[in-house]
Every structure is written in structure tokens, then in C-alpha cells.
Design an enzyme around this catalytic site. Structure first.
Site, PDB file in Angstrom:
ATOM      1  N   LEU A   1       9.104  63.646  30.389  1.00 53.62           N
ATOM      2  CA  LEU A   1       8.487  64.424  31.451  1.00 53.62           C
ATOM      3  C   LEU A   1       7.711  65.602  30.867  1.00 53.62           C
ATOM      4  O   LEU A   1       6.637  65.963  31.366  1.00 53.62           O
ATOM      5  CB  LEU A   1       9.546  64.942  32.429  1.00 53.62           C
ATOM      6  CG  LEU A   1       9.001  65.805  33.564  1.00 53.62           C
ATOM      7  CD1 LEU A   1       8.069  65.000  34.457  1.00 53.62           C
ATOM      8  CD2 LEU A   1      10.127  66.413  34.381  1.00 53.62           C
ATOM      9  N   TYR A   2       8.247  66.198  29.801  1.00 54.71           N
ATOM     10  CA  TYR A   2       7.523  67.277  29.135  1.00 54.71           C
ATOM     11  C   TYR A   2       6.126  66.796  28.725  1.00 54.71           C
ATOM     12  O   TYR A   2       5.120  67.466  28.981  1.00 54.71           O
ATOM     13  CB  TYR A   2       8.295  67.747  27.912  1.00 54.71           C
ATOM     14  CG  TYR A   2       7.511  68.666  27.012  1.00 54.71           C
ATOM     15  CD1 TYR A   2       7.213  69.969  27.410  1.00 54.71           C
ATOM     16  CD2 TYR A   2       7.055  68.242  25.765  1.00 54.71           C
ATOM     17  CE1 TYR A   2       6.479  70.815  26.587  1.00 54.71           C
ATOM     18  CE2 TYR A   2       6.328  69.080  24.931  1.00 54.71           C
ATOM     19  CZ  TYR A   2       6.045  70.366  25.348  1.00 54.71           C
ATOM     20  OH  TYR A   2       5.310  71.199  24.533  1.00 54.71           O
ATOM     21  N   ALA A   3       6.067  65.636  28.079  1.00 50.19           N
ATOM     22  CA  ALA A   3       4.779  65.081  27.664  1.00 50.19           C
ATOM     23  C   ALA A   3       3.880  64.817  28.872  1.00 50.19           C
ATOM     24  O   ALA A   3       2.671  65.067  28.827  1.00 50.19           O
ATOM     25  CB  ALA A   3       4.997  63.805  26.869  1.00 50.19           C
TER      26      ALA A   3
ATOM     27  N   THR B   1       3.835  66.424  31.713  1.00 49.47           N
ATOM     28  CA  THR B   1       3.275  67.673  32.247  1.00 49.47           C
ATOM     29  C   THR B   1       2.138  68.181  31.369  1.00 49.47           C
ATOM     30  O   THR B   1       1.173  68.749  31.868  1.00 49.47           O
ATOM     31  CB  THR B   1       4.356  68.766  32.374  1.00 49.47           C
ATOM     32  OG1 THR B   1       4.913  69.071  31.089  1.00 49.47           O
ATOM     33  CG2 THR B   1       5.456  68.339  33.325  1.00 49.47           C
ATOM     34  N   LYS B   2       2.242  67.973  30.059  1.00 48.32           N
ATOM     35  CA  LYS B   2       1.152  68.396  29.178  1.00 48.32           C
ATOM     36  C   LYS B   2      -0.072  67.488  29.350  1.00 48.32           C
ATOM     37  O   LYS B   2      -1.213  67.955  29.300  1.00 48.32           O
ATOM     38  CB  LYS B   2       1.628  68.390  27.723  1.00 48.32           C
ATOM     39  CG  LYS B   2       2.597  69.520  27.404  1.00 48.32           C
ATOM     40  CD  LYS B   2       1.956  70.887  27.604  1.00 48.32           C
ATOM     41  CE  LYS B   2       2.825  72.019  27.137  1.00 48.32           C
ATOM     42  NZ  LYS B   2       2.191  73.345  27.299  1.00 48.32           N
TER      43      LYS B   2
END
Length: 490
Positions: free
Chosen positions: A275-277, A279-280
């Protein structure tokens, strides 16, 4: 159940009953004349739509704060549990509604103008978000050292030990950099800053970091990495006059499941593994939109595993060093094929040079408050890595040598939690456009880190001979509180 929750459920239930009533009414009205049918059904449909909309708005108002309310506690190196995270969160919405009221006044404005004013001819004026973070602190110091104006912004959340962020803030203050304690989602505060100082550039580094933690606190990532980015770009595009150029931190994580190596900016980034990826990656799409519509000059930087003094305690090299000193187990991951996980470790000084190079070559925005733009503005994205992936086991071996102690290693297969087996940067575009050339080996970089680590936390450790102080002109903080926090968590 709280009364507000009951009210929300009742409101939703009434909406559902109203829809059933509307359907029944429509069935009866079909027996009436066509004129009455049209009139009555339109009236009922209008009432049903209004009431259902009010119910949805009520439910959204009740639950939306959870999307902007999580900054979680992290001691030196360990992620919090879900229960402790929920208990210690800091509401971004609360800071958004209250913090701007606490800023302003002649003295505050004077300090912002002083900090934002360049001391050299041709210097730039930069608003640095996430200024008390790892990369933010180093970039702010480097900008100030060369005579640029710098104002920092940071919300000092508790994702990891805030005392480390406060120590960085003290360091910035000693060098003449003002850091505003506020959140990027506080639009009135951002607008106030641009009213007070004519920033030529924004270095947007504020973000919710960490790949694995996104599985525990997804809302925090959306609030900071998506909503926060939009907040900054909105003010830069529609309020600042003139518009600043924006350089912001994307991530090498956007390459996700890509297997082509080394990773190039031309490779696909539509298969994020966390999910971090995601959002980026969303941030890069958002940047394209603001560039296209509003003429903002925007540069995205994909960082590859940045490390060094004053680093983040949640990063592997940091908590590995902590675990080695404490005699705690060190968990190392292997890929499904049995190979060691490899990372393109990039030393902080090299990353800072890349950030400043991106700022210096950003080009001007072409939009205005009126919404008109004079032409296309630069839209760029660059890798900032070291170009030489190293097995994580090698990084641990270097730490063992520097700390004079063997690690208690535990090797497991990499779980499906968003991590990828390797990262490897192709930096040819950054080299071509602003001379980016990383020069620090992992051995030299880790030595600088360990020098700082041992001194900052007052550890009784004899470092292997032959070390040198960090090239970054940063003095370790000498605080008993920081040392106590480290020993307690160890």
C-alpha cells in the site's frame, strides 16, 4: 455502542426504509393518472434523494476523521501493536482545525521571513516539509549552509521516537532554520506561510514511511501520502503567487513487482507490492495532473534505501545495529528461491546532493492564481540510488565488525507483506540532468552511521579503528533522555 454509532445506523436504516417506501408508493401511483404519477413520483424521489444524501453525509462525517487521524507510536526500532497505535494516535484533522489559529503575529512572521531569506546572491527560498525527518534535516542543513533560505514544517508524529525528531529540530534551530510544528493537511497554515514568505521552491518530504506498517495502519498512508500531497499542491498551485517549483519524495517502491534490472524510470510501475508503494504511485499520477492543469513545475525523486547518521529507527540498518548491541535476534529475509534479499543502499550525503541538484534544475512553474498557464511546465521523475545492490547479510556483517559483536541471526523466507527481493537503481537520467553521482560505499557509510549511533545514544562500544566522521557537518545530540530511550527499548 456509542450513541453516535446508533444514530448513524438509524439514519442509514431510515434511508433504506424510505427507499422501500418510495418503491411501494411508485407501485400504487401507477394506478393513478399519468399527470399525478409524474408529479407524485418526482416528489417522493426528491425527498428520498435528499434524506439518503443527508444520511450518507452524516455517516461520512462520523467516520472520515479515521482517515486523517493516525500517527502512531514507535519506540527506537519497533513497530507498535495495533492496540497501542490506536491509543496513542494523533489526529491530523484536529491539528488541521486548531494549529493555524496558534500561528501568526508580528514576531512569528518576522521569524519566518528571516529563516526564508537567502543569505547569498541568487539563493533560493525553500519550504521543506518533513524537515525534522531524516532526509529533511540533512537537506535543510545543506541548503542553509550554502546560503539559501529555508523554513521547515513537521508535525512531529510518533511513528518513531519523537525525541529524535526534536533533537534534529534543535540542530536546525542552531543553524538558523525555523521549523513550524504543524501538519501538511492544515491548509490555512500553508496559505499563511506562503502569504508571509515568497518561497521559490517546495521540497516536499513529509510522508508516512514504511512498507510493512501499511498493513496495520493503511489510513495513515492515505492521509499523509495522498491527501497531504494534494494539500501541498493545491496551495502551491492556487494560492502561492508566484507558484513555486515543487520537488517531492516518491520511492523506489513504485517499481513493485518489476523484475527488469537495474530499475529505470522507463520501467513499468503499475504493479505495486504494498500500500505504501501504491500511495507513492498515486502521488506520481497526482503530480502529473497538477502539472498538466495548473502548470506546476514538479520533480519526483525515487529514493533507494537511504541510510546514515540521524536516520530512521524503523530502517533495517538502524534496528539491526540496536539489536546487535542489545544481544537480540536479527531476522534476515531470503527470497522464495533461497537468495538473500538485496538492497541498493544509498548514503544520505549522496541523496542530499541529488535533492539539491533537482531543486537547482527544477525550472519555473507556468501557472497563476487565475488558473491560466503560460505554457507547459517541467514534469520530471528521477531515481536516486547507489547503483550497486548489496545482500542484507553483507550489511549485517559490516555492522558486526564495526560494533565488535556478532549478531544472533535468524533467517526466514520473506513474507508476502509488501517487501521485494531486491532493488537496483539506474541513475543515468539524474547524472545527465544534474550531475548526480553517488560516491559513498556501504562500508564507509555504515562507519559514519555507527560513529553517530554510538555517540548519540552514549553506548559503551569500541568502534573498529580507521573510522572517520560523517561528511555531513552534523554533531550528535548529547541528551540523557535519548540515551535512556535507547537503553529502555533495548
Amino acid at each position: 455502542m456509542p450513541s453516535s454509532g446508533i444514530t448513524a445506523v438509524d439514519a442509514a436504516a431510515k434511508g433504506m426504509k424510505l427507499e422501500r417506501y418510495a418503491s411501494g408508493g411508485a407501485l400504487l401511483l401507477r394506478r393513478a393518472t399519468s399527470a399525478k404519477l409524474v408529479s407524485a413520483s418526482s416528489h417522493l424521489l426528491f425527498r428520498a434523494t435528499v434524506l439518503a444524501t443527508l444520511a450518507l453525509v452524516f455517516l461520512f462525517t462520523l467516520h472520515y476523521p479515521s482517515l486523517l487521524s493516525r500517527s502512531f507510536h514507535l519506540s527506537a526500532g519497533a513497530h507498535p501493536s495495533s492496540s497501542s497505535a490506536a491509543a496513542s494516535h494523533r489526529s491530523l484533522l484536529m491539528s488541521s482545525s486548531s494549529s493555524s489559529a496558534s500561528y501568526g503575529g508580528a514576531a512569528w512572521e518576522k521569524e519566518i521571513r528571516r529563516s526564508a531569506r537567502p543569505s547569498r546572491d541568487g539563493g533560493i527560498s525553500v519550504l521543506v516539509t518533513g524537515a525534522a525527518g531524516f532526509v529533511g534535516t540533512h537537506c535543510s542543513l545543506a541548503l542553509k549552509a550554502r546560503g539559501d533560505g529555508v523554513v521547515g514544517l513537521d508535525n512531529f508524529n510518533t511513528y518513531y521516537d519523537p525525541s529524535l525528531k526534536r533533537a534534529r529540530q534543535a540542530l536546525l534551530s542552531a543553524r538558523g532554520v525555523a521549523v513550524v510544528d504543524a501538519d501538511i493537511n492544515d491548509t490555512p497554515l500553508l496559505e499563511k506561510l506562503f502569504d508571509v514568505a515568497a518561497f521559490t521552491h517546495v521540497l516536499h518530504l513529509a510522508a508516512q514511511a514504511g512498507v510493512r506498517y501499511a498493513m496495520e495502519a493503511p489510513q495513515a498512508y492515505v492521509a499523509s501520502n495522498v491527501a497531504g500531497l494534494v494539500s501541498v499542491l493545491e496551495v502551491a498551485a492556487k494560492h502561492a503567487d508566484p507558484q513555486p517549483a515543487v520537488v517531492w519524495a516518491s520511492s523506489s517502491s513504485v517499481y513493485g513487482l518489476n523484475t527488469d534490472a537495474p530499475f529505470s524510470e522507463e520501467h513499468r510501475t503499475d504493479r505495486p507490492a504494498s500500500l505504501y508503494a501504491a500511495t507513492k504511485k498515486a502521488g506520481e499520477a497526482i503530480a502529473h495532473t497538477y502539472n498538466h492543469i495548473y502548470g506546476l513545475s514538479i520533480t519526483g525523486l525515487r529514493f533507494f534505501t537511504v541510510y546514515g547518521p540521524w536516520g530512521r529507527p524503523d530502517m533495517a540498518y538502524f534496528f539491526f545495529a540496536r539489536s546487535i548491541v542489545a544481544g537480540e535476534p536479527v531476522t534476515l529475509f531470503r527470497a522464495a528461491d533461497g537468495s538473500d534479499a538485496r538492497r541498493d543502499f544509498t548514503y544520505i550525503d549522496d541523496v542530499v546532493k541529488g535533492c539539491l541538484g533537482a531543486l537547482d534544475t527544477a525550472g519555473k512553474s507556468t501557472g497563476s492564481r487565475s488558473g491560466k498557464k503560460s505554457g507547459p511546465a517541467p514534469l520530471r521523475v528521477y531515481n536516486l540510488g547507489n547503483t550497486s545492490p548489496v545482500p542484507v547479510t553483507r550489511m549485517v556483517a559490516i555492522l558486526e565488525k564495526l560494533l565488535g559483536k556478532k549478531a544472533n541471526k535468524r533467517i526466514v523466507t520473506m513474507p508476502s507483506n509488501g517487501d521485494v527481493p531486491f532493488t537496483h537503481a539506474n541513475v543515468s537520467h539524474a547524472a545527465r540532468d544534474f550531475g548526480y553521482r553517488p560516491t559513498t560505499s556501504l562500508e564507509a557509510g555504515l562507519r559514519h552511521f555507527v560513529d553517530w549511533f554510538v555517540e548519540y545514544y552514549k553506548l559503551d562500544v569500541k568502534i573498529a579503528k580507521g573510522g572517520a566522521r560523517s561528511a555531513a557537518d552534523i554533531k550528535p545530540a548529547k541528551k540523557k533522555k535519548a540515551a535512556a530511550a535507547m537503553s529502555a527499548s533495548s
